[in-house]
Scaffold this motif. Structure first.
Motif, PDB file in Angstrom:
ATOM      1  N   GLY A   1      -0.790  28.943 -39.353  1.00 30.40           N
ATOM      2  CA  GLY A   1       0.080  29.823 -40.142  1.00 30.40           C
ATOM      3  C   GLY A   1      -0.591  30.470 -41.335  1.00 30.40           C
ATOM      4  O   GLY A   1      -0.011  31.324 -41.994  1.00 30.40           O
ATOM      5  N   LEU A   2      -1.832  30.048 -41.642  1.00 33.71           N
ATOM      6  CA  LEU A   2      -2.508  30.597 -42.820  1.00 33.71           C
ATOM      7  C   LEU A   2      -3.896  31.136 -42.452  1.00 33.71           C
ATOM      8  O   LEU A   2      -4.853  30.992 -43.211  1.00 33.71           O
ATOM      9  CB  LEU A   2      -2.624  29.523 -43.916  1.00 33.71           C
ATOM     10  N   GLY A   3      -3.996  31.739 -41.268  1.00 32.12           N
ATOM     11  CA  GLY A   3      -5.276  32.336 -40.872  1.00 32.12           C
ATOM     12  C   GLY A   3      -6.128  31.399 -40.035  1.00 32.12           C
ATOM     13  O   GLY A   3      -5.721  30.288 -39.689  1.00 32.12           O
ATOM     14  N   ASP A   4      -7.337  31.878 -39.756  1.00 31.78           N
ATOM     15  CA  ASP A   4      -8.214  31.136 -38.838  1.00 31.78           C
ATOM     16  C   ASP A   4      -9.457  30.564 -39.507  1.00 31.78           C
ATOM     17  O   ASP A   4     -10.332  30.023 -38.841  1.00 31.78           O
ATOM     18  CB  ASP A   4      -8.690  32.086 -37.715  1.00 31.78           C
ATOM     19  N   ASP A   5      -9.565  30.731 -40.814  1.00 34.53           N
ATOM     20  CA  ASP A   5     -10.791  30.336 -41.480  1.00 34.53           C
ATOM     21  C   ASP A   5     -10.455  29.987 -42.938  1.00 34.53           C
ATOM     22  O   ASP A   5      -9.444  30.486 -43.480  1.00 34.53           O
ATOM     23  CB  ASP A   5     -11.763  31.535 -41.453  1.00 34.53           C
TER      24      ASP A   5
END
Ligand code: SF4
Length: 304
Positions: free
Chosen positions: A194-198
Motif C-alpha cells: 500500500g505504500l509503494g514498492d521500494d
C-alpha cells in the motif's frame, strides 16, 4: 549506551592503576551476571573519583528498546503481528509519515536543542519518529518516550494512533549502531503493501541534526543509498568541492533514489523532511486525508 571511544594520553600512574584494576572476562552465557558485577564494582568505586561529579536529581520514565519484532507485535498483537495498522494509518492520513531522527550531540550546538526542536516539529505535524543513539537519549530526557507524550506533543491524528496502540510518539530503537533496525522497519512497511514498492517510495525521511562522528556520515550514506532522503545539520564536510557537493545534494537521487540535504536550523530541516514526505504521499495518491468509513452489511456484501 555510548559507543564513542575517545583516545587519551595515559600517564605512568594511570597505567599502574589500570594494570591494578580487575579485569573481567566476558562469556555470553553469564553475560547478565557479569554486567551486574561490573555495575557493583563501578558503584563501589564511585567515592574514589577524583573530580566532583554532578548527578542531576531528576528522573524521567521512558519506554525504550523497540525492535522490528516489538513494533510488529505492538501493532498487530502476538498472533497477528503486522505493520498493517501503521500502513493503514499512513494511508488514511492520521500519520503523515515516518522520520528517523538519529545521531550524536555536537559541541558546536546547544546540547540536545537540534534534536528536540526537530522532533517536536515533526510530531506536531503527525510524523511518527523512530530514534536511536544520543538523539534517543535527548528525547528520553525530554519525556518524549512515554505514551502520554503523544497527547502533549503530537498532532491529533498521530496522538489518536499512539493512544489506541499504546506507544510513545517517538520510538527508541536502540543505540546509534542499531540504525539498521530503522531500515528493517522501513522494509517491513514496503512488504506490508500500500505504500509503494521500494523504501524510496515511502513517505519517510531521516536526519542527524547534531551529528559529529565520521560513523554518522557512513550511516547516512547507507540510508541515502537505501533510498532515504537524509538531512544533516551543524556542519557539512564537502563544501570545499562544488562537484562532490552537487553530486551528493542533486545527482544522488537519480542513482540511488535517496538524497542528502544539509540544513542547520532544526525547524527548517524538519520542514524539508515534511515537504519530502508530502511529495511521496502525492506520488502514492495519498495527498488528502481519507475519511474513515464504517462499512454496514450491504457495503460489506458489495465488496469483491
Ligand atoms: S550517537 Fe554519536 S555521540 Fe552518540 S554514542 Fe553514537 S557516535 Fe557517539
Amino acid at each position: 549506551m555510548a559507543e564513542c571511544f575517545h583516545t587519551k594520553l595515559i600517564t605512568t600512574s594511570d597505567r599502574a592503576k589500570i594494570e591494578g584494576a580487575q579485569h573481567m572476562e566476558f562469556h555470553p552465557e553469564t553475560g547478565l551476571d557479569t554486567a551486574k558485577k561490573i555495575l557493583k564494582m563501578a558503584i563501589e568505586n564511585f567515592p574514589n573519583r577524583r573530580h566532583n561529579v554532578a548527578i542531576p536529581q531528576y528522573s524521567q520514565d521512558g519506554v525504550v528498546g523497540f525492535s522490528h519484532e516489538t513494533i510488529n507485535y505492538l501493532l498487530g498483537g502476538l498472533f497477528r503481528a503486522s505493520y498493517k495498522p501503521l500502513n493503514d494509518n499512513i494511508i488514511n492520513g492520521r500519520i503523515r509519515g515516518v522520520a528517523g531522527v538519529v545521531g550524536c550531540n555536537n559541541a558546536r550546538t546547544p546540547h540536545d536543542q537540534g534534536h528536540l526542536e526537530m522532533v517536536k516539529e515533526l510530531l506536531r505535524n503527525d510524523v511518527i519518529v523512530l530514534s536511536t543513539g544520543c538523539s534517543a537519549m535527548a528525547c528520553g530526557k525530554a519525556g518524549l518516550l512515554t505514551p502520554e507524550a503523544a497527547k502533549t506533543y503530537a498532532g491529533s491524528g498521530l496522538a489518536e494512533v499512539c493512544e489506541t496502540v499504546g506507544i510513545p510518539p517517538v520510538l527508541h530503537m536502540g543505540a546509534c549502531v542499531d540504525n539498521s533496525r530503522i531500515l528493517i522497519a522501513a522494509t517491513a512497511m514496503v512488504k506490508e503493501g500500500g505504500l509503494g514498492d521500494d523504501i524510496s517510495d515511502l513517505p519517510a525521511a531521516g536526519a542527524a541534526p547534531e551529528w559529529m562522528s565520521e560513523k554518522a556520515l557512513a550511516i547516512g550514506q547507507y540510508f541515502v543509498a537505501s533510498g532515504v532522503y537524509t538531512v544533516f545539520g551543524t556542519t557539512w564536510p564537502t563544501f570545499g568541492s562544488e562537484a562532490l557537493t552537487k553530486h551528493l545534494f542533486e545527482e544522488h537521487e537519480e542513482l540511488y533514489k535517496g538524497m542528502w540535504a544539509f540544513e542547520q536550523d532544526p525547524i527548517k530541516a524538519a520542514s524539508l523532511m515534511i515537504a519530502h514526505i508530502d511529495k511521496k504521499r502525492k506520488a502514492l495518491g495519498l495527498e488528502k486525508a481519507r475519511e474513515r468509513v464504517l462499512f454496514d452489511m450491504a457495503m460489506r456484501r458489495a465488496l469483491a
